[in-house]
Design an enzyme around this catalytic site. Structure first.
Site, short mmCIF file in Angstrom:
data_model
loop_
_atom_site.label_atom_id
_atom_site.label_comp_id
_atom_site.label_asym_id
_atom_site.label_seq_id
_atom_site.Cartn_x
_atom_site.Cartn_y
_atom_site.Cartn_z
N GLU A 5 -23.17 6.52 6.40
CA GLU A 5 -22.50 6.02 5.19
C GLU A 5 -21.08 6.54 5.09
OE1 GLU A 5 -24.99 6.46 1.76
OE2 GLU A 5 -26.59 5.26 2.65
N HIS A 10 -34.13 22.79 5.43
CA HIS A 10 -34.97 23.62 6.29
C HIS A 10 -34.22 24.13 7.51
CE1 HIS A 10 -38.31 24.63 9.09
NE2 HIS A 10 -38.73 25.22 7.99
N LYS A 58 -35.84 34.37 5.19
CA LYS A 58 -34.76 33.38 5.27
C LYS A 58 -33.59 33.86 4.40
CE LYS A 58 -38.08 29.66 6.10
NZ LYS A 58 -38.97 28.64 5.46
#
Lengths: 330, 330, 330, 330
Positions: free
Chosen positions: A109, A258, A299
């Protein structure tokens, strides 16, 4: 040397998550004429609920920049369908972020828009069968004429040919996106600005869109053209080091979120994190996984400076970043 | 004479809900330094998703005021727990709204705060059993010390005595709240400002809170003290007429929302409506019921100028109203 | 004597909320033909996410009954619009609950249905302006013809006359509902069964619906007819004692939820609680307030046996209660 | 020949979405002892709200099978973390689906579980920093010991060596997953059953997980080992034809959902679709995009038989599929 908690400045110096203290009073919000966005969001900080998380997010991103963190920005392609596309480009141009992770729809896009395609404000409750007959595709309340997608073939095939003609036979997805960005000339384009500033854009599911079909068509003509996704994994993994101070700004969920937090997990976790999401934690989805949950995985570092802002990025991301940009200029 | 659609100015002149037209292009958002809130929210309008609904809400509320609509404002008590309390008071002071509907917790907490009680910014994930032991009550991420609620008895009983001493034996809930507002002196208080400006506050479930217990205690001493809820129904019903141009601003859901749109249903429906809610329509809840659903009932007129903004009022309500106030000053 | 934790049987004996132990393995769900609902929901227990909360809710409600808790059931009126109305009546008939709290729409619609009104399955995305023209009101995907509401006047006025004719001049809302239930004869009616079994139905905002308008009309003819809401506060407060073992089953949010947990707060908190809600905690709403948050207030005892199931009651409530009923029969 | 609408049996024969008719009355749900799941879900159909969507989903999937549609099933990896993993394997074994699309975490966790790893039921509100210290990773309320992920290297490297030793140098992700499934022997494994029944599993972001790191390590030893993602795009595109009757069952969102509906878009759209998701449409996210929105794109045919069930798959997917399996046996 791995940075320890003491290297990371935090305005409170303490973990507040499980805190039971009565320290910061709720203050009444008051209007005054011609409030600036930055003043407004400071005032949000003592309202409570997500308003206070907005202020916290602004403070964390400001600290990220002040402490020279390497910053991952992730977003889903519907953000690029929206008017945030030009803002992402502007943030890249100003080197506000260091690594981008997104889905391939964003690339498609961005290229369509760089080549003049228009997306339109529509309605969430349009008659979809009728839209379909009229050749209009709906993304929430954004209408996209079929032509925009049909034009993608005309845009991308010559670009692939041009890249191929330079002798390149195997690229990683991020290399491909870099090359594509080099071929266009639109200052409001994400790919353009990323190529100009040498900021990598990772796209782990590079075939999951019109691009996939175009790559298939291109391969029919050029059977030796291949994409190396394994190499791009090492690229993002080595984009930062365990020694770097690292931050992440996550808009929405999905593979983009992720992949960024996986890359930082392999680099001993993030020091700073801001998630902006409409998803909730109760179903165990990745999109709804909080910054707290990320700490169990490493994380985000256990002493990481992090907040989850529940709400919609189309409003909250510019609200937060406009404030950050103004604060940093001070 | 009932106002027809042509009496209500609408910037588009057309129903856009089921529209399939490609008219308003999505425009890239760009930062410039020291943006004002009003400029910021205008720019949101061409981003898409809820950002565009924010701009639409601002336009609708601005038209409400310009067309001299009688405006109902409804909110739940957690809004008063938050720092929006002072903002509500300010809006009442500026006569931005004509009728208020809320839950009794709003009245209780407004009085507590007028008498010096502090609420604190805490955390959504505090240890609640521990908080309980420490005498701290949690409302989302707002902490309220027990003392605040305990002090309510000391505040309210003398006020009830004072009102009773003037000879009043039966009051409607809105009359009681008016009297309470007359007894205090805090410019940041909702009740104070409403009493000053003679703006009624309806509270259909007046006993659903500490107030209920206090009224019970007061009744023990004064068995002839009664509240007349039926009369307050006619008060809110006749607060507006079918001939009035009417608007509503609904924050959240619950009995406050329902009571306002019921009152306007009985007055041939609203011309303008802005709902701000985090609830979704899929479960048939009143909180998630959209402005569209309200049109099937006639709560909003079929040609009504209305938008549902999905998101949290602690951020969106001040964002929208600050913009409206600035626009109206122009 | 106040029951201490040791009086309340709990299958684990330990607080698991903040537990970090690895005790219960996730087990693969397997299909076998003609599974019963009760077997199915037991198997859900080891799937994870909200599936495990469904099993936990079943266990808690089963313990409530086995330990003879006094049980509050709260629901919003959209539950009565739906086909759960007959199920509520059945649960009352079987004396599964002791106190009901709801909104007045529940009473209205229960009476309409008892007098033959039909509600219809429709669509969430109907054209609401068109529905309005056709005289159809929408509640989510339930369509209600105008006649149903119009007939309410014909139903309620004779009943109010009948009650008035017995000499009653002042009733509490729960007394009024009890009298209404005595006047009808439909085993699938909530009001009928509650009157038969002498189970009180509290409705703190008794005027917030068509009932409000009908009470206003009735008052025009009978100015001495009044409702005493303060007395009903003491009725619900004294419906249980601090010594009772108490439980609550909350469907959705709103004034019904708040009133029940307020009544138990004044009685030293609940021993058992099951909330089923689609709302989330992040905005500080009452509807999204969790059983954990309730512990900070003492609405639920700090050692209370409680779970919040996030999901929609139209599916989850019958799924849970069918399982409970089967388990109790064993 | 492309199947037209008349080839697709539909129990209503009409488009009901925008329908305003009053046809199906809401019926009271009643309990009877030892209800089967299939009877229960039939009764849900006349309750309203999402309960009625559950019944509709069951009817659509039953028609998919009866009309021999080629069925895509998509799910996110948190579904495999949960106890649905064994149920997916069972559905594959029974050939209920024809094509699977998922994220790489599903493959990793399926292999871990096939090699004995245990996942545990935990709590959504555990102390994540503490969990992290104890080596426990959290996925919603599922706890996963570090060992499970650490063991993945020991599992996968020998398997990759084995596959490599057969001479394979370039595989597509779906071919790799097929080979991995051939190497294990666990009837509850998704990969095992898919390999046995020759059902392809597509995974467009094959490197987005521990697998990515393992593939990187393997590549260090075997630089000629590559994955061909472009070829897998044509594999999924040609997995069905425009002439096939096609259906999709989507659990959650993400790249798995998008990839399946992209593949069917390129094949003239699906005849049947059931989405089960917790996400809402208001933010324009792919996860919240409805089956209606998909019709504007042609991902679902304009006359497609489709429903979006809003709710959590951990409960709703087994509830729906257990009912379908029982209905099909009749």
């Amino acid at each position: 040397m791995v940075k320890t908690a003491s290297h990371v400045k935090n305005d409170s110096g303490t973990k507040t998550t499980k805190d039971n203290a009565l320290q910061e009073p709720i203050l009444d919000f008051h209007y005054h004429p011609q409030m600036s966005v930055a003043d407004f969001t400071q005032a949000l900080g003592s309202i409570g609920y997500q308003a206070s998380h907005v202020k916290k997010a602004i403070a964390i991103i400001t600290r990220m920049k002040q402490n020279k963190a390497k910053i991952f920005l992730t977003f889903t392609s519907n953000m690029v369908s929206s008017g945030l596309r030009g803002f992402f480009a502007q943030l890249i141009e100003q080197k506000m972020v260091d690594v981008i992770v997104t889905t391939v729809g964003s690339i498609e896009e961005d290229l369509m828009k760089a080549h003049g395609a228009s997306f339109y404000l529509g309605s969430f409750d349009a008659d979809d069968a009728l839209l379909g007959k009229k050749g209009i595709n709906r993304i929430g309340n954004i209408f996209v004429p079929n032509e925009s997608y049909e034009s993608f073939e005309d845009i991308i095939q010559p670009l692939l040919e041009k890249i191929y003609s330079t002798g390149k036979r195997t690229l990683t997805p991020s290399e491909l996106i870099h090359e594509l960005g080099c071929c266009i000339n639109d200052p409001h384009s994400i790919c353009y600005q990323a190529s100009q500033k040498n900021i990598p854009i990772y796209c782990p599911a590079i075939t999951d869109g019109s691009m996939g079909f175009q790559l298939y068509l291109f391969r029919q003509k050029h059977p030796d053209f291949t994409l190396d996704v394994v190499k791009d994994f090492s690229n993002i993994m080595f984009a930062v080091t365990p020694q770097d101070i690292k931050g992440v700004i996550v808009l929405g969920g999905g593979v983009a979120k992720h992949h960024a937090i996986l890359a930082t997990l392999l680099n001993e976790g993030m020091h700073y994190a801001v998630y902006i999401t409409t998803a909730h934690p109760y179903s165990g989805s990745l999109s709804g996984a909080t910054t707290n949950e990320a700490k169990s995985w490493g994380k985000i570092r256990s002493d990481g400076d992090a907040v989850t802002v529940t709400g919609e990025a189309s409003i909250l991301f510019p609200l937060i970043m406009v404030s950050v940009l103004d604060l940093l200029k001070k």
